[in-house]
Design a protein around this motif. Structure first.
Motif, PDB file in Angstrom:
ATOM      1  N   MET A 267       0.742  -1.348   0.236  1.00 33.26           N
ATOM      2  CA  MET A 267       0.095  -0.114   0.049  1.00 33.26           C
ATOM      3  C   MET A 267       0.861   1.318  -0.105  1.00 33.26           C
ATOM      4  SD  MET A 267      -3.209  -1.099   2.469  1.00 33.26           S
ATOM      5  CE  MET A 267      -2.171  -1.597   3.981  1.00 33.26           C
ATOM      6  N   ALA A 268       1.851   1.080   0.655  1.00 30.14           N
ATOM      7  CA  ALA A 268       2.548   2.524   0.804  1.00 30.14           C
ATOM      8  C   ALA A 268       4.134   2.541   0.109  1.00 30.14           C
ATOM      9  CB  ALA A 268       3.034   2.882   2.339  1.00 30.14           C
ATOM     10  N   TYR A 269       4.827   1.438   0.588  1.00 26.42           N
ATOM     11  CA  TYR A 269       6.459   1.593   0.050  1.00 26.42           C
ATOM     12  C   TYR A 269       6.581   1.312  -1.545  1.00 26.42           C
ATOM     13  CZ  TYR A 269      11.195   0.478  -0.623  1.00 26.42           C
ATOM     14  OH  TYR A 269      12.694   0.359  -1.234  1.00 26.42           O
ATOM     15  N   LEU A 270       5.758   0.593  -2.016  1.00 28.21           N
ATOM     16  CA  LEU A 270       5.971   0.201  -3.548  1.00 28.21           C
ATOM     17  C   LEU A 270       5.672   1.544  -4.392  1.00 28.21           C
ATOM     18  CD1 LEU A 270       4.371  -3.485  -4.482  1.00 28.21           C
ATOM     19  CD2 LEU A 270       6.458  -2.388  -4.677  1.00 28.21           C
ATOM     20  N   LEU A 271       4.866   2.449  -3.994  1.00 31.38           N
ATOM     21  CA  LEU A 271       4.701   3.490  -4.484  1.00 31.38           C
ATOM     22  C   LEU A 271       6.023   4.513  -4.673  1.00 31.38           C
ATOM     23  CD1 LEU A 271       2.973   5.659  -6.097  1.00 31.38           C
ATOM     24  CD2 LEU A 271       2.394   6.457  -3.955  1.00 31.38           C
ATOM     25  N   ALA A 272       6.471   4.692  -3.675  1.00 25.77           N
ATOM     26  CA  ALA A 272       7.940   5.070  -3.559  1.00 25.77           C
ATOM     27  C   ALA A 272       9.188   4.408  -4.088  1.00 25.77           C
ATOM     28  CB  ALA A 272       8.453   5.467  -2.062  1.00 25.77           C
ATOM     29  N   TYR A 273       8.867   3.218  -4.251  1.00 24.19           N
ATOM     30  CA  TYR A 273      10.151   2.337  -4.811  1.00 24.19           C
ATOM     31  C   TYR A 273       9.850   2.231  -6.326  1.00 24.19           C
ATOM     32  CZ  TYR A 273      12.832  -2.005  -6.255  1.00 24.19           C
ATOM     33  OH  TYR A 273      13.675  -2.817  -6.768  1.00 24.19           O
ATOM     34  N   SER A 274       8.683   2.281  -6.771  1.00 24.06           N
ATOM     35  CA  SER A 274       8.432   2.143  -8.232  1.00 24.06           C
ATOM     36  C   SER A 274       8.562   3.383  -8.751  1.00 24.06           C
ATOM     37  CB  SER A 274       7.259   1.613  -8.371  1.00 24.06           C
ATOM     38  OG  SER A 274       6.672   0.467  -7.957  1.00 24.06           O
ATOM     39  N   THR A 275       8.451   4.483  -8.271  1.00 23.99           N
ATOM     40  CA  THR A 275       8.603   5.850  -8.948  1.00 23.99           C
ATOM     41  C   THR A 275      10.023   6.367  -8.771  1.00 23.99           C
ATOM     42  OG1 THR A 275       7.992   7.005  -6.862  1.00 23.99           O
ATOM     43  CG2 THR A 275       6.240   6.354  -8.722  1.00 23.99           C
ATOM     44  N   SER A 276      10.762   6.128  -7.619  1.00 19.87           N
ATOM     45  CA  SER A 276      11.985   6.681  -7.312  1.00 19.87           C
ATOM     46  C   SER A 276      13.351   5.564  -7.953  1.00 19.87           C
ATOM     47  CB  SER A 276      12.149   6.869  -5.845  1.00 19.87           C
ATOM     48  OG  SER A 276      12.387   5.717  -5.205  1.00 19.87           O
ATOM     49  N   VAL A 277      12.992   4.332  -7.765  1.00 25.94           N
ATOM     50  CA  VAL A 277      14.054   3.496  -8.159  1.00 25.94           C
ATOM     51  C   VAL A 277      13.600   2.936  -9.590  1.00 25.94           C
ATOM     52  CG1 VAL A 277      15.061   1.091  -7.627  1.00 25.94           C
ATOM     53  CG2 VAL A 277      14.401   2.545  -5.754  1.00 25.94           C
ATOM     54  N   LEU A 278      12.580   2.505  -9.919  1.00 25.02           N
ATOM     55  CA  LEU A 278      12.285   1.947 -11.123  1.00 25.02           C
ATOM     56  C   LEU A 278      11.961   3.017 -12.368  1.00 25.02           C
ATOM     57  CD1 LEU A 278      10.319  -1.096 -10.224  1.00 25.02           C
ATOM     58  CD2 LEU A 278      12.824  -1.047 -10.602  1.00 25.02           C
ATOM     59  N   GLU A 279      11.609   4.215 -11.652  1.00 16.40           N
ATOM     60  CA  GLU A 279      11.167   5.334 -12.443  1.00 16.40           C
ATOM     61  C   GLU A 279      10.089   5.068 -13.433  1.00 16.40           C
ATOM     62  OE1 GLU A 279      14.616   6.592 -14.694  1.00 16.40           O
ATOM     63  OE2 GLU A 279      15.592   7.127 -13.090  1.00 16.40           O
ATOM     64  N   LEU A 280       8.898   4.296 -12.708  1.00 13.92           N
ATOM     65  CA  LEU A 280       7.501   4.123 -13.394  1.00 13.92           C
ATOM     66  C   LEU A 280       6.891   5.569 -13.024  1.00 13.92           C
ATOM     67  CD1 LEU A 280       7.215   0.502 -12.477  1.00 13.92           C
ATOM     68  CD2 LEU A 280       7.680   1.400 -14.654  1.00 13.92           C
ATOM     69  N   SER A 281       5.695   5.522 -13.825  1.00  8.62           N
ATOM     70  CA  SER A 281       4.759   6.633 -13.439  1.00  8.62           C
ATOM     71  C   SER A 281       4.103   6.363 -12.150  1.00  8.62           C
ATOM     72  CB  SER A 281       3.776   6.674 -14.661  1.00  8.62           C
ATOM     73  OG  SER A 281       2.828   7.457 -14.300  1.00  8.62           O
ATOM     74  N   ARG A 282       3.979   7.671 -11.465  1.00  2.00           N
ATOM     75  CA  ARG A 282       3.105   7.677 -10.247  1.00  2.00           C
ATOM     76  C   ARG A 282       1.763   7.355 -10.478  1.00  2.00           C
ATOM     77  NH1 ARG A 282       3.952  13.037  -7.316  1.00  2.00           N
ATOM     78  NH2 ARG A 282       2.676  13.774  -8.959  1.00  2.00           N
ATOM     79  N   ASP A 283       1.091   8.037 -11.521  1.00  2.00           N
ATOM     80  CA  ASP A 283       0.009   7.569 -11.856  1.00  2.00           C
ATOM     81  C   ASP A 283      -0.461   6.360 -12.064  1.00  2.00           C
ATOM     82  OD1 ASP A 283      -0.894  10.261 -11.249  1.00  2.00           O
ATOM     83  OD2 ASP A 283      -1.154  10.924 -13.095  1.00  2.00           O
ATOM     84  N   LEU A 284       0.540   5.512 -12.876  1.00  2.47           N
ATOM     85  CA  LEU A 284       0.469   4.276 -13.164  1.00  2.47           C
ATOM     86  C   LEU A 284       0.303   3.539 -12.054  1.00  2.47           C
ATOM     87  CD1 LEU A 284       0.488   2.231 -15.622  1.00  2.47           C
ATOM     88  CD2 LEU A 284       2.969   1.919 -15.420  1.00  2.47           C
ATOM     89  N   THR A 289      -2.642   0.094  -7.872  1.00  5.57           N
ATOM     90  CA  THR A 289      -2.925  -0.146  -6.650  1.00  5.57           C
ATOM     91  C   THR A 289      -4.250  -0.023  -6.420  1.00  5.57           C
ATOM     92  OG1 THR A 289      -0.551   0.664  -5.717  1.00  5.57           O
ATOM     93  CG2 THR A 289      -2.377   0.501  -4.185  1.00  5.57           C
ATOM     94  N   LEU A 290      -5.004   0.630  -6.899  1.00  4.96           N
ATOM     95  CA  LEU A 290      -6.318   0.892  -6.751  1.00  4.96           C
ATOM     96  C   LEU A 290      -7.193  -0.157  -7.475  1.00  4.96           C
ATOM     97  CD1 LEU A 290      -8.916   3.060  -6.515  1.00  4.96           C
ATOM     98  CD2 LEU A 290      -8.500   3.668  -8.806  1.00  4.96           C
ATOM     99  N   VAL A 291      -6.733  -0.725  -8.681  1.00  2.00           N
ATOM    100  CA  VAL A 291      -7.476  -1.920  -8.992  1.00  2.00           C
ATOM    101  C   VAL A 291      -6.942  -2.962  -8.146  1.00  2.00           C
ATOM    102  CG1 VAL A 291      -7.338  -3.403 -11.166  1.00  2.00           C
ATOM    103  CG2 VAL A 291      -7.112  -0.999 -11.590  1.00  2.00           C
ATOM    104  N   ALA A 292      -5.827  -3.110  -7.845  1.00  2.00           N
ATOM    105  CA  ALA A 292      -5.544  -4.511  -6.984  1.00  2.00           C
ATOM    106  C   ALA A 292      -6.625  -4.306  -5.468  1.00  2.00           C
ATOM    107  CB  ALA A 292      -4.062  -4.390  -6.417  1.00  2.00           C
ATOM    108  N   SER A 293      -6.733  -3.142  -5.152  1.00  2.00           N
ATOM    109  CA  SER A 293      -7.251  -2.928  -3.951  1.00  2.00           C
ATOM    110  C   SER A 293      -8.949  -3.175  -4.051  1.00  2.00           C
ATOM    111  CB  SER A 293      -7.261  -1.282  -3.492  1.00  2.00           C
ATOM    112  OG  SER A 293      -5.964  -1.014  -3.225  1.00  2.00           O
ATOM    113  N   VAL A 294      -9.300  -3.032  -5.342  1.00  2.00           N
ATOM    114  CA  VAL A 294     -10.716  -3.525  -5.504  1.00  2.00           C
ATOM    115  C   VAL A 294     -10.872  -5.070  -5.422  1.00  2.00           C
ATOM    116  CG1 VAL A 294     -12.566  -3.661  -7.348  1.00  2.00           C
ATOM    117  CG2 VAL A 294     -11.223  -1.563  -6.952  1.00  2.00           C
ATOM    118  N   VAL A 295      -9.592  -5.649  -5.945  1.00  2.00           N
ATOM    119  CA  VAL A 295      -9.842  -7.163  -5.950  1.00  2.00           C
ATOM    120  C   VAL A 295      -9.653  -7.594  -4.330  1.00  2.00           C
ATOM    121  CG1 VAL A 295      -8.320  -9.225  -6.315  1.00  2.00           C
ATOM    122  CG2 VAL A 295      -8.583  -7.542  -8.176  1.00  2.00           C
TER     123      VAL A 295
END
Length: 432
Positions: A267-284, A289-295
């Motif tokens: 819920m929390a760390y993967l957002l920081a890790y994915s954007t800062s380390v992997l340089e993936l889009s924050r909105d992505l 995370t939103l879609v997975a939370s619905v599941v």
């Protein structure tokens, strides 16, 4: 010591029990409280580093912001103990109202807080204080919401109705992610960093008022009314829990460590890790995370219904084994930085989180007699939260900072989920 609640339930007049209404009220109130709690985690991943800890490196700023995030978990047992005491002596309903007010006031306070550029070191100090108050509020929330739902439920549907406040957790996460997605999509980075991040915190005031209205309309728990009628209240329920139920507290905390640690990394760390380390889009990542939370939300009542039908042990063991596998594979898959694989990893993790999280409320409440149930269930849950999610984002950040690799994070997550698997084996054996 385990508890057979059949006798307790038979003592309640059926006409007074409205389980669906109470469970729905528990879901709504809990979702509001967890929205308040999760927007802090999202803000910690995105803005708290530069706004409140600007004099350190970006990595150290993220570590510092997640350290303040963990402070809330240290306060949760305080809320659980204090509100558990009065919940076992005064009533479940009144403590739920107090917990919601406490959380709402602290959250709005964060939204009004000046940053480091305005008041210097007092900014992070006040942030820590308000996060501590948030922790007290949510520490008293879970036990009361779960017990209101479970204790109003018919004997053969306790896991299902007990899953409603559990759904409030992904419900709050979904709401928090939607708000952040809307803001980041409509505002520039400069505007979001300047004032936009405050909006989710200030908006909490409206939702808290709505939650209070809903919570004030439900009736008190029938099990607690029986305790009052029989004058069976204990002077110090918390002391009784420590003296007579310490094994149950330890096992319930152990059973919760794994899902809580993996959940807060999810819920929390993967957002920081994915954007800062992997340089993936924050909105992505917010969208994934939103879609997975619905599941996650959808699986919770399904798993709880399976528990009512087939028993706790097969459902919880299946989910716990699945979480060990998710812990081993989550970061290796996310590290591919392939969006489809990242989404798949989050969806599978959410699935097994739901399988465990759905029935665990009924499991915890079933471990304690009504006179100490609020104190015992709250203490086990909050201790598991500290040792699990309370330190997980900070530990994950520290491990990556030290080793520049996600492998130590994976080993850590596998370790805590194995602890929970063993605890589930032991605790479900005690309840058979």
């Amino acid at each position: 010591m385990t508890v057979d609640r059949t006798t307790e339930s038979r003592a309640v007049a059926p006409a007074r029990v409205r389980p669906l209404r109470v469970a729905t009220a528990s879901f709504i109130g809990t979702a509001i409280e967890w929205y308040d709690y999760f927007i802090y985690g999202l803000a910690a991943a995105i803005v708290f580093g530069p706004l409140f800890f600007p004099s350190v490196s970006p990595a150290a700023g993220t570590l510092a912001s997640f350290a303040t995030y963990s402070v809330g978990f240290l306060a949760r047992p305080v809320g659980g103990i204090v509100m558990g005491h009065f919940g076992d002596r005064v009533g479940r309903k009144s403590m739920l109202v107090i917990s919601l007010l406490t959380m709402g006031l602290a959250t709005v306070g964060i939204g009004l807080l000046p940053t480091y550029a305005t008041i210097g070191v007092w900014a992070p100090v006040l942030l820590v204080v308000l996060r501590f108050v948030q922790g007290i509020g949510v520490g008293g929330e879970w036990g009361g919401a779960v017990l209101m739902a479970v204790e109003h439920a018919p004997e053969r549907r306790k896991a299902f109705y007990g899953s409603f406040p559990q759904m409030g957790v992904p419900g709050g996460l979904i709401l928090a992610n939607l708000v952040f997605l809307a803001l980041t999509a409509s505002l520039s980075d400069e505007a979001f960093l300047s004032w936009g991040w405050r909006v989710p915190f200030l908006a909490s005031a409206v939702m808290v008022i709505a939650g209070l209205v809903i919570r004030l309309t439900v009736s008190e728990s029938p099990d607690f009314e029986r305790v009052k009628r029989e004058k069976a209240e204990l002077r110090m329920p918390f002391v009784t829990v420590l003296r007579e139920h310490w094994r149950e507290v330890g096992l319930s905390a152990g059973a919760f460590i794994g899902i809580n640690a993996l959940g807060y990394v999810f819920m929390a760390y993967l957002l920081a890790y994915s954007t800062s380390v992997l340089e993936l889009s924050r909105d992505l990542i917010l969208t994934f995370t939103l879609v997975a939370s619905v599941v996650w939300l959808a699986v919770i009542p399904w798993a709880a219904a399976l528990t009512d039908r087939h028993g706790r042990r097969p459902v919880l063991l299946t989910g716990s084994i699945g979480l060990v596998g998710c812990a081993a594979l989550l970061f290796p898959v996310v590290d591919t930085a392939e969006p489809v694989l990242v989404l798949a990893a989050l969806l599978v993790t959410a699935l097994f989180m739901g399988v465990v999280y759905g029935p665990i409320a009924e499991l915890f409440s079933g471990l304690f007699k009504a006179e100490v149930r609020y104190s015992g269930a709250s203490l086990g849950y909050q201790l598991g939260s500290i040792l699990g999610g309370g330190i997980a984002p900070t530990v994950a950040t520290g491990l990556y900072t030290q080793w520049s690799s996600s492998t130590p994070i994976t080993l850590y997550l596998v370790g805590v989920t194995l602890v929970s698997l063993v605890s589930v084996l032991l605790v479900t054996r005690r309840l058979r």
